[in-house]
Design a protein around this motif. Sequence first.
Motif, PDB file in Angstrom:
ATOM      1  N   ALA A   1       0.871  -0.762   0.045  1.00 13.70           N
ATOM      2  CA  ALA A   1       0.441   0.446   0.090  1.00 13.70           C
ATOM      3  C   ALA A   1       1.041   0.981   0.020  1.00 13.70           C
TER       4      ALA A   1
ATOM      5  N   GLU B   1       0.347   5.427   0.780  1.00 14.13           N
ATOM      6  CA  GLU B   1      -0.889   6.641   1.824  1.00 14.13           C
ATOM      7  C   GLU B   1      -0.767   7.678   1.706  1.00 14.13           C
TER       8      GLU B   1
ATOM      9  N   SER C   1      -8.048   5.285  11.281  1.00 14.52           N
ATOM     10  CA  SER C   1      -6.540   5.351   9.762  1.00 14.52           C
ATOM     11  C   SER C   1      -5.781   4.404   9.857  1.00 14.52           C
ATOM     12  N   ASP C   2      -4.870   4.443  11.170  1.00 15.51           N
ATOM     13  CA  ASP C   2      -3.984   3.196  10.605  1.00 15.51           C
ATOM     14  C   ASP C   2      -4.160   1.907  10.492  1.00 15.51           C
TER      15      ASP C   2
ATOM     16  N   ARG D   1      -6.767   0.847   9.220  1.00 14.40           N
ATOM     17  CA  ARG D   1      -8.059   0.990   7.884  1.00 14.40           C
ATOM     18  C   ARG D   1      -7.030   0.666   7.122  1.00 14.40           C
ATOM     19  N   ARG D   2      -5.781   1.243   6.922  1.00 10.83           N
ATOM     20  CA  ARG D   2      -4.621   0.559   6.526  1.00 10.83           C
ATOM     21  C   ARG D   2      -3.767   0.111   6.623  1.00 10.83           C
TER      22      ARG D   2
ATOM     23  N   LEU E   1      -3.626   4.552  -1.004  1.00 14.70           N
ATOM     24  CA  LEU E   1      -4.916   4.690  -0.184  1.00 14.70           C
ATOM     25  C   LEU E   1      -4.398   6.700  -0.105  1.00 14.70           C
TER      26      LEU E   1
ATOM     27  N   GLY F   1      -6.155   7.408   4.503  1.00 14.17           N
ATOM     28  CA  GLY F   1      -6.810   5.525   4.776  1.00 14.17           C
ATOM     29  C   GLY F   1      -7.982   4.547   4.070  1.00 14.17           C
TER      30      GLY F   1
END
Length: 186
Positions: free
Chosen positions: A85, A87, A148-149, A151-152, A168, A171
């Motif tokens: 990912a 972000e 948000s972490d 979600r990441r 992202l 998130g």
Amino acid sequence: MTDEKPRGTALTPAAYGASRAALWTGVSALFTDVRGRVLLERVDYRPHCLLPGGAVDAGEAPSAAIAREVREELGLARVFPRVLALEWVPPTLPGTHPAMRFPGEHLYVYEGGVLSPAEIAALVLPPQEVTGLEWARPDDLDALMVTSDARRVRAALGARESGVPVVLEDGCPPGRADMRGGHTDT
């Protein structure tokens, strides 16, 4: 090259440089155990857990930074060729001290792999910063991390499963603000 008055819409090198966004760059690694639990770190500077990782130093490649951070924080010597990912973390991130002047961040989440019981037993924490480790099921991430972490991490787990890296923003996939539950410190 000089800083002469440009022709047309062109900018001088100085004006072009000043127009570019300044962002921090961070890295983290997603490790799981054979039961599918995610490795999280408890740190001495935040109340919530984080993935292993940290800041990219000036002039350092993100892949070199994650190898360095994982070696410093866990005692693991690894190479990290795969990003799960990427972000964009907004400059409005709650909990950042105004004196930091946080400009926002690009954060890479690298594939760390599945750690064997022997590798887990060999983990070595540094004398400061990382105060402990947590193994969390994906469903338990919200209780241990900023929203948000969490979600990441779930997005990175999905990217691992699908084989397709994700992009992202705060998130969530771009254009999916409906998925944002806000930032919360838990």
